[in-house]
Design a protein around this motif. Structure first.
Motif, PDB file in Angstrom:
ATOM      1  N   GLY A  30       0.680  -0.481  -0.093  1.00 58.34           N
ATOM      2  CA  GLY A  30      -0.032  -0.191  -0.113  1.00 58.34           C
ATOM      3  C   GLY A  30       0.636   0.670   0.471  1.00 58.34           C
ATOM      4  O   GLY A  30       0.835   2.629  -0.740  1.00 58.34           O
ATOM      5  N   LYS A  31       1.711   1.215   1.229  1.00 60.20           N
ATOM      6  CA  LYS A  31       2.758   2.791   1.073  1.00 60.20           C
ATOM      7  C   LYS A  31       3.570   2.315  -0.127  1.00 60.20           C
ATOM      8  O   LYS A  31       3.610   3.806  -0.993  1.00 60.20           O
ATOM      9  N   ALA A  32       3.912   1.506  -0.849  1.00 60.47           N
ATOM     10  CA  ALA A  32       5.054   1.323  -2.424  1.00 60.47           C
ATOM     11  C   ALA A  32       3.360   2.250  -3.690  1.00 60.47           C
ATOM     12  O   ALA A  32       4.068   2.925  -4.441  1.00 60.47           O
ATOM     13  N   TRP A  33       2.293   1.612  -3.646  1.00 62.27           N
ATOM     14  CA  TRP A  33       1.139   2.251  -4.563  1.00 62.27           C
ATOM     15  C   TRP A  33       1.245   3.528  -4.668  1.00 62.27           C
ATOM     16  O   TRP A  33       1.335   4.479  -4.952  1.00 62.27           O
ATOM     17  N   LEU A  34       1.420   3.949  -2.551  1.00 64.45           N
ATOM     18  CA  LEU A  34       0.959   5.703  -2.547  1.00 64.45           C
ATOM     19  C   LEU A  34       1.763   6.559  -2.787  1.00 64.45           C
ATOM     20  O   LEU A  34       1.694   7.454  -3.980  1.00 64.45           O
ATOM     21  N   ALA A  35       3.206   5.859  -2.669  1.00 63.19           N
ATOM     22  CA  ALA A  35       4.592   6.892  -3.393  1.00 63.19           C
ATOM     23  C   ALA A  35       4.433   6.931  -3.901  1.00 63.19           C
ATOM     24  O   ALA A  35       4.707   8.175  -4.761  1.00 63.19           O
ATOM     25  N   GLN A  36       3.878   5.777  -5.964  1.00 65.36           N
ATOM     26  CA  GLN A  36       4.530   6.008  -7.041  1.00 65.36           C
ATOM     27  C   GLN A  36       2.855   7.175  -7.528  1.00 65.36           C
ATOM     28  O   GLN A  36       3.358   7.742  -7.901  1.00 65.36           O
ATOM     29  N   ARG A  54       8.790  18.347  -4.806  1.00 66.90           N
ATOM     30  CA  ARG A  54       8.554  16.932  -3.533  1.00 66.90           C
ATOM     31  C   ARG A  54       7.408  16.613  -3.610  1.00 66.90           C
ATOM     32  O   ARG A  54       6.169  16.608  -3.747  1.00 66.90           O
ATOM     33  N   ALA A  55       7.887  15.188  -4.000  1.00 63.05           N
ATOM     34  CA  ALA A  55       6.642  14.158  -3.514  1.00 63.05           C
ATOM     35  C   ALA A  55       5.685  14.182  -2.336  1.00 63.05           C
ATOM     36  O   ALA A  55       4.307  13.578  -2.381  1.00 63.05           O
ATOM     37  N   TRP A  56       6.386  14.272  -1.555  1.00 62.73           N
ATOM     38  CA  TRP A  56       6.116  14.724   0.216  1.00 62.73           C
ATOM     39  C   TRP A  56       6.970  15.280   0.973  1.00 62.73           C
ATOM     40  O   TRP A  56       8.288  16.086   0.474  1.00 62.73           O
ATOM     41  N   ASP A  80      21.234   9.087  -5.879  1.00 65.21           N
ATOM     42  CA  ASP A  80      20.904   7.737  -6.654  1.00 65.21           C
ATOM     43  C   ASP A  80      21.260   7.257  -5.528  1.00 65.21           C
ATOM     44  O   ASP A  80      22.440   5.719  -5.216  1.00 65.21           O
ATOM     45  N   ARG A  81      21.417   7.212  -4.375  1.00 67.16           N
ATOM     46  CA  ARG A  81      21.647   6.679  -2.601  1.00 67.16           C
ATOM     47  C   ARG A  81      20.368   5.257  -2.395  1.00 67.16           C
ATOM     48  O   ARG A  81      19.402   5.869  -3.102  1.00 67.16           O
ATOM     49  N   GLY A  82      20.443   4.637  -1.468  1.00 67.64           N
ATOM     50  CA  GLY A  82      19.635   3.560  -1.118  1.00 67.64           C
ATOM     51  C   GLY A  82      17.664   4.436  -0.735  1.00 67.64           C
ATOM     52  O   GLY A  82      17.221   3.596  -1.218  1.00 67.64           O
ATOM     53  N   ASN A  83      18.329   5.136  -0.249  1.00 69.97           N
ATOM     54  CA  ASN A  83      17.558   5.933   0.119  1.00 69.97           C
ATOM     55  C   ASN A  83      16.000   6.159  -0.935  1.00 69.97           C
ATOM     56  O   ASN A  83      15.155   6.834  -0.673  1.00 69.97           O
ATOM     57  N   THR A  84      16.861   6.818  -2.102  1.00 70.40           N
ATOM     58  CA  THR A  84      16.191   7.317  -3.054  1.00 70.40           C
ATOM     59  C   THR A  84      15.581   5.865  -3.942  1.00 70.40           C
ATOM     60  O   THR A  84      14.733   5.679  -4.199  1.00 70.40           O
ATOM     61  N   LEU A  85      16.496   5.087  -3.874  1.00 72.11           N
ATOM     62  CA  LEU A  85      16.318   3.665  -4.800  1.00 72.11           C
ATOM     63  C   LEU A  85      15.274   3.267  -4.117  1.00 72.11           C
ATOM     64  O   LEU A  85      14.501   2.050  -5.310  1.00 72.11           O
ATOM     65  N   ALA A  86      14.720   2.657  -3.097  1.00 71.27           N
ATOM     66  CA  ALA A  86      13.955   2.801  -1.891  1.00 71.27           C
ATOM     67  C   ALA A  86      12.505   3.001  -2.992  1.00 71.27           C
ATOM     68  O   ALA A  86      11.759   1.980  -3.123  1.00 71.27           O
ATOM     69  N   PHE A  87      11.669   4.358  -3.847  1.00 71.09           N
ATOM     70  CA  PHE A  87      10.972   4.767  -4.283  1.00 71.09           C
ATOM     71  C   PHE A  87      10.839   4.613  -5.685  1.00 71.09           C
ATOM     72  O   PHE A  87       9.674   4.957  -6.654  1.00 71.09           O
TER      73      PHE A  87
END
Length: 186
Positions: A30-36, A54-56, A80-87
């Motif tokens: 659900g979080k992944a869907w909302l983030a997109q 910014r998205a949020w 291109d850090r992990g916290n960015t690539l998670a989204f």
């Protein structure tokens, strides 16, 4: 009688554990869907207003491009850090942007957004939309390199380089090898 109560209690514990596991999985999806959806809206606002959005409010990344590859759309974030690539896939800030003459580097995780690279081959077309307009590329080659030994050279060629971990479906996370997909401007 005691054995029945124990089996009943154990069944309840197992059912609750299963329900919690399902809820957590659903929460992540659900979080992944909302983030997109939020990233897509931020990209639309970026194009409309001409400035990064910014998205949020607490996001430490923002959309810089939209990548079209094998019939799919991907919002590309700055960084291109992990916290960015998670989204979403991320644009390397050390590389160029389309139209400025340098190679543009975009990376993503092999098991999420860039799993598609397993099926991208020379001759495939790629489109990248930025605030400057739309840029078209054709994949020219693929290569597997060592992330520890090999260094990327960013040349003045207006090319696009897509990067992900190698091999696909590996059991360990990370690893030393990277798949590089080179695309030349059309």
């Amino acid at each position: 009688m005691r054995a029945r109560r124990m089996i009943s209690a154990l069944s309840i514990v197992l059912l609750l554990g299963g329900a919690i596991a399902l809820a957590q999985g659903g929460w992540i999806q659900g979080k992944a869907w909302l983030a997109q959806r939020l990233l897509e809206a931020a990209w639309a606002r970026t194009l409309q207003e001409g400035q990064p959005q910014r998205a949020w409010p607490w996001a430490d990344h923002w959309p810089v491009a939209e990548l079209q590859l094998r019939g799919r759309r991907y919002i590309v974030l700055e960084g291109d850090r992990g916290n960015t690539l998670a989204f979403a896939p991320g644009h390397s800030p050390a590389s160029g942007m389309p139209g400025d003459g340098l190679t543009s580097v975009i990376s993503g995780h092999r098991d999420t957004h860039f799993a598609v690279l397993e099926h991208v081959w020379p001759g495939d077309r790629v489109a990248l939309t930025t605030r400057r307009g739309q840029f078209h590329y054709r994949v020219s080659r693929r290569a597997v390199v060592s992330a520890r030994r090999d260094r990327l050279s960013l040349v003045h060629d207006n090319a696009l380089l897509l990067v992900t971990c190698w091999p696909f479906r590996a059991s360990a996370s990370g690893g030393d090898e990277r798949l590089l997909v080179y695309a030349e401007p059309l």
